[in-house]
Motif scaffolding. Structure first.
Motif, PDB file in Angstrom:
ATOM      1  N   ILE A 196       0.854  -1.194   0.000  1.00 40.85           N
ATOM      2  CA  ILE A 196       0.000   0.000   0.000  1.00 40.85           C
ATOM      3  C   ILE A 196       0.889   1.243   0.000  1.00 40.85           C
ATOM      4  O   ILE A 196       1.165   1.856   1.047  1.00 40.85           O
ATOM      5  CB  ILE A 196      -0.987  -0.002   1.200  1.00 40.85           C
ATOM      6  CG1 ILE A 196      -1.633  -1.380   1.390  1.00 40.85           C
ATOM      7  CG2 ILE A 196      -2.051   1.076   1.001  1.00 40.85           C
ATOM      8  CD1 ILE A 196      -2.528  -1.866   0.254  1.00 40.85           C
ATOM      9  N   ASN A 197       1.331   1.603  -1.190  1.00 39.37           N
ATOM     10  CA  ASN A 197       2.219   2.747  -1.421  1.00 39.37           C
ATOM     11  C   ASN A 197       1.529   4.046  -0.985  1.00 39.37           C
ATOM     12  O   ASN A 197       0.405   4.324  -1.396  1.00 39.37           O
ATOM     13  CB  ASN A 197       2.543   2.743  -2.927  1.00 39.37           C
ATOM     14  CG  ASN A 197       3.447   3.866  -3.336  1.00 39.37           C
ATOM     15  OD1 ASN A 197       3.335   4.992  -2.870  1.00 39.37           O
ATOM     16  ND2 ASN A 197       4.363   3.562  -4.255  1.00 39.37           N
ATOM     17  N   LYS A 198       2.216   4.848  -0.131  1.00 39.57           N
ATOM     18  CA  LYS A 198       1.592   6.064   0.413  1.00 39.57           C
ATOM     19  C   LYS A 198       1.249   7.093  -0.666  1.00 39.57           C
ATOM     20  O   LYS A 198       0.267   7.822  -0.524  1.00 39.57           O
ATOM     21  CB  LYS A 198       2.502   6.702   1.472  1.00 39.57           C
ATOM     22  CG  LYS A 198       2.346   6.049   2.822  1.00 39.57           C
ATOM     23  CD  LYS A 198       3.059   6.815   3.923  1.00 39.57           C
ATOM     24  CE  LYS A 198       2.868   6.111   5.254  1.00 39.57           C
ATOM     25  NZ  LYS A 198       3.720   6.636   6.310  1.00 39.57           N
ATOM     26  N   THR A 199       2.070   7.144  -1.716  1.00 39.46           N
ATOM     27  CA  THR A 199       1.785   8.116  -2.791  1.00 39.46           C
ATOM     28  C   THR A 199       0.535   7.679  -3.552  1.00 39.46           C
ATOM     29  O   THR A 199      -0.378   8.473  -3.767  1.00 39.46           O
ATOM     30  CB  THR A 199       2.971   8.185  -3.772  1.00 39.46           C
ATOM     31  OG1 THR A 199       4.181   8.201  -3.018  1.00 39.46           O
ATOM     32  CG2 THR A 199       2.902   9.410  -4.645  1.00 39.46           C
ATOM     33  N   GLU A 200       0.512   6.415  -3.906  1.00 35.82           N
ATOM     34  CA  GLU A 200      -0.605   5.927  -4.724  1.00 35.82           C
ATOM     35  C   GLU A 200      -1.925   5.857  -3.953  1.00 35.82           C
ATOM     36  O   GLU A 200      -2.997   6.003  -4.532  1.00 35.82           O
ATOM     37  CB  GLU A 200      -0.266   4.539  -5.290  1.00 35.82           C
ATOM     38  CG  GLU A 200       0.790   4.627  -6.384  1.00 35.82           C
ATOM     39  CD  GLU A 200       1.407   3.277  -6.718  1.00 35.82           C
ATOM     40  OE1 GLU A 200       0.914   2.238  -6.230  1.00 35.82           O
ATOM     41  OE2 GLU A 200       2.400   3.276  -7.470  1.00 35.82           O
ATOM     42  N   HIS A 201      -1.844   5.614  -2.656  1.00 35.63           N
ATOM     43  CA  HIS A 201      -3.080   5.457  -1.866  1.00 35.63           C
ATOM     44  C   HIS A 201      -3.320   6.652  -0.956  1.00 35.63           C
ATOM     45  O   HIS A 201      -4.013   6.533   0.062  1.00 35.63           O
ATOM     46  CB  HIS A 201      -3.013   4.164  -1.046  1.00 35.63           C
ATOM     47  CG  HIS A 201      -3.017   2.928  -1.881  1.00 35.63           C
ATOM     48  ND1 HIS A 201      -4.159   2.257  -2.227  1.00 35.63           N
ATOM     49  CD2 HIS A 201      -1.991   2.272  -2.482  1.00 35.63           C
ATOM     50  CE1 HIS A 201      -3.843   1.207  -2.988  1.00 35.63           C
ATOM     51  NE2 HIS A 201      -2.523   1.206  -3.155  1.00 35.63           N
ATOM     52  N   LYS A 215       8.497   3.385   5.665  1.00 33.63           N
ATOM     53  CA  LYS A 215       7.928   4.725   5.869  1.00 33.63           C
ATOM     54  C   LYS A 215       7.098   5.141   4.660  1.00 33.63           C
ATOM     55  O   LYS A 215       6.263   6.030   4.752  1.00 33.63           O
ATOM     56  CB  LYS A 215       9.062   5.739   6.075  1.00 33.63           C
ATOM     57  CG  LYS A 215       9.674   5.666   7.470  1.00 33.63           C
ATOM     58  CD  LYS A 215      10.526   6.922   7.712  1.00 33.63           C
ATOM     59  CE  LYS A 215      11.033   7.002   9.138  1.00 33.63           C
ATOM     60  NZ  LYS A 215      12.083   5.995   9.435  1.00 33.63           N
ATOM     61  N   GLU A 216       7.355   4.527   3.515  1.00 35.35           N
ATOM     62  CA  GLU A 216       6.626   4.903   2.287  1.00 35.35           C
ATOM     63  C   GLU A 216       5.346   4.085   2.095  1.00 35.35           C
ATOM     64  O   GLU A 216       4.708   4.187   1.054  1.00 35.35           O
ATOM     65  CB  GLU A 216       7.513   4.699   1.041  1.00 35.35           C
ATOM     66  CG  GLU A 216       8.522   5.813   0.820  1.00 35.35           C
ATOM     67  CD  GLU A 216       9.791   5.578   1.616  1.00 35.35           C
ATOM     68  OE1 GLU A 216      10.321   4.452   1.546  1.00 35.35           O
ATOM     69  OE2 GLU A 216      10.232   6.493   2.331  1.00 35.35           O
ATOM     70  N   HIS A 217       5.017   3.256   3.067  1.00 30.09           N
ATOM     71  CA  HIS A 217       3.836   2.402   2.903  1.00 30.09           C
ATOM     72  C   HIS A 217       2.873   2.518   4.073  1.00 30.09           C
ATOM     73  O   HIS A 217       3.281   2.810   5.196  1.00 30.09           O
ATOM     74  CB  HIS A 217       4.271   0.935   2.744  1.00 30.09           C
ATOM     75  CG  HIS A 217       4.956   0.664   1.452  1.00 30.09           C
ATOM     76  ND1 HIS A 217       6.315   0.753   1.325  1.00 30.09           N
ATOM     77  CD2 HIS A 217       4.468   0.337   0.229  1.00 30.09           C
ATOM     78  CE1 HIS A 217       6.649   0.471   0.068  1.00 30.09           C
ATOM     79  NE2 HIS A 217       5.539   0.221  -0.626  1.00 30.09           N
ATOM     80  N   PHE A 218       1.598   2.272   3.783  1.00 29.04           N
ATOM     81  CA  PHE A 218       0.566   2.278   4.824  1.00 29.04           C
ATOM     82  C   PHE A 218       0.427   0.913   5.487  1.00 29.04           C
ATOM     83  O   PHE A 218      -0.288   0.795   6.489  1.00 29.04           O
ATOM     84  CB  PHE A 218      -0.796   2.668   4.225  1.00 29.04           C
ATOM     85  CG  PHE A 218      -0.943   4.130   3.923  1.00 29.04           C
ATOM     86  CD1 PHE A 218      -0.800   5.078   4.928  1.00 29.04           C
ATOM     87  CD2 PHE A 218      -1.242   4.562   2.636  1.00 29.04           C
ATOM     88  CE1 PHE A 218      -0.956   6.433   4.659  1.00 29.04           C
ATOM     89  CE2 PHE A 218      -1.398   5.913   2.357  1.00 29.04           C
ATOM     90  CZ  PHE A 218      -1.260   6.847   3.372  1.00 29.04           C
TER      91      PHE A 218
HETATM   92  C1  LIG Z   1       5.135   4.713  -4.793  1.00 29.46           C
HETATM   93  O1  LIG Z   1       4.476   5.097  -5.940  1.00 29.46           O
HETATM   94  C2  LIG Z   1       5.082   6.199  -6.610  1.00 29.46           C
HETATM   95  C3  LIG Z   1       4.171   6.600  -7.764  1.00 29.46           C
HETATM   96  O2  LIG Z   1       3.766   5.483  -8.514  1.00 29.46           O
HETATM   97  C4  LIG Z   1       6.484   5.797  -7.060  1.00 29.46           C
HETATM   98  O3  LIG Z   1       7.112   6.869  -7.692  1.00 29.46           O
HETATM   99  C5  LIG Z   1       7.286   5.376  -5.831  1.00 29.46           C
HETATM  100  O4  LIG Z   1       8.539   4.896  -6.233  1.00 29.46           O
HETATM  101  C6  LIG Z   1       6.551   4.290  -5.069  1.00 29.46           C
HETATM  102  N1  LIG Z   1       7.261   4.048  -3.817  1.00 29.46           N
HETATM  103  C7  LIG Z   1       7.718   2.862  -3.475  1.00 29.46           C
HETATM  104  C8  LIG Z   1       8.439   2.779  -2.174  1.00 29.46           C
HETATM  105  O5  LIG Z   1       7.558   1.855  -4.169  1.00 29.46           O
END
Ligand SMILES: *[C@@H]1O[C@H](CO)[C@@H](O)[C@H](O)[C@H]1NC(C)=O
Length: 230
Positions: A196-201, A215-218
Motif C-alpha cells: 500500500i504505497n503512500k503516494t498511490e493510496h 515509511k513509504e507504505h501504509f
Molecule cells: C510509490 O508510488 C510512486 C508513484 O507510482 C512511485 O514513484 C514510488 O517509487 C513508489 N514508492 C515505493 C516505495 O515503491
C-alpha cells in the motif's frame, strides 16, 4: 430349457438390496475414514478451505478411541455448529478481567506509541467497510473476531507456516485475555513486500496488516510468529 432351480434365487430382486446395502456400508466406511483422517491430521483449525494453502500437516498422532471420538465431535461441532467453551478458563469474562487490567495497568506500555503511529492514517477518517472492501483486494486472508470467537476467510495461500502461526497466535491471544479482545475485522497479507504505497493510496489509505512495512507504505506491521514455528 428353463433356468435350473439352483439359479432361481439369484434373481435381480435378491441382488438389488445386496448392492444397496454394500454401497451403504462402503459409503459409511469412507465417511468414517475421512473423518478419522481429518481428526488425526488437523493441528488447529478445520476445513477443506485450508487445503490449497501449504499448511503444516501434522504427523499422524495415535489417539485412543475415546479421545478420537471426542476430538471428532469437537471438530464437527466447531466446524458446523458453535463451539462450547470457546474461551475456556474465562469464567469471569468481561467483568472482573477488565477491572483487573485497569487496576494493574493505568498507563499503556511504551510500545503503544508505535501502534498509534502505525494507525495514525485512520485517526480522523476511522476505518469504514469501504476501506476493508478495498484492502481485501490485497489480502491473503481476513480475520473476524466477534464475542471472543474467531472466524477466518482465506483468499489465497500463504508461504510456509505463516497462516497457521498467525491464526494460532490470535487464538492464544483470545485464550489468554478472555473478554478483553474487542470485536475486530482485519485484512491480512502474508508476503513480505509492502503493497500500500503512500503516494498511490494517499486519498484513501487502506488498512492491511503485514509482517513488513516501510515509511513509504501504509501497511500495518504485525509480528510474524511463524519464526517460532519453524
Ligand atoms: C510509490 O508510488 C510512486 C508513484 O507510482 C512511485 O514513484 C514510488 O517509487 C513508489 N514508492 C515505493 C516505495 O515503491
Amino acid at each position: 430349457m428353463g433356468l435350473s432351480p439352483k439359479h432361481s434365487p439369484r434373481t435381480p430382486t435378491y441382488l438389488f438390496p445386496c448392492v444397496i446395502a454394500l454401497s451403504f456400508f462402503s459409503l459409511t466406511g469412507l465417511l468414517l475414514y475421512k473423518v478419522d483422517d481429518v481428526v488425526s491430521r488437523t493441528g488447529t483449525v478445520v476445513g477443506h478451505n485450508l487445503e490449497p494453502t501449504p499448511w503444516h500437516v501434522f504427523p499422524t498422532k495415535p489417539f485412543d478411541e475415546e479421545t478420537r471420538q471426542s476430538r471428532a465431535y469437537k471438530i464437527i461441532q466447531c466446524s458446523y455448529l458453535t463451539c462450547r467453551n470457546a474461551v475456556s478458563g474465562g469464567s469471569g469474562r468481561l467483568g472482573y478481567a477488565a477491572g483487573d487490567a485497569k487496576a494493574k495497568a493505568p498507563t499503556c506500555p511504551d510500545f503503544f506509541k508505535a501502534i498509534r503511529r502505525d494507525l495514525e492514517p485512520w485517526m480522523k477518517t476511522r476505518i469504514s467497510e469501504g476501506h476493508l472492501a478495498e484492502a481485501q483486494k490485497y489480502a491473503a486472508f481476513r480475520v473476524v473476531i466477534v464475542g471472543g470467537k474467531m472466524f477466518v476467510d482465506w483468499y489465497y495461500a500463504c508461504v510456509q507456516s505463516r497462516a497457521m502461526f498467525t491464526v494460532w497466535g490470535l487464538l492464544q491471544l483470545l485464550r489468554k485475555y478472555p473478554g478483553l479482545v474487542p470485536d475486530v475485522d482485519l485484512m491480512f497479507d502474508c508476503m513480505d513486500k509492502p503493497s500500500i504505497n503512500k503516494t498511490e493510496h494517499n486519498s484513501k489509505p487502506l488498512p492491511l496488516f503485514r509482517y513488513c512495512t516501510t515509511k513509504e507504505h501504509f501497511d500495518i506491521p504485525f509480528p510474524d510468529w511463524s519464526f517460532w514455528g519453524w
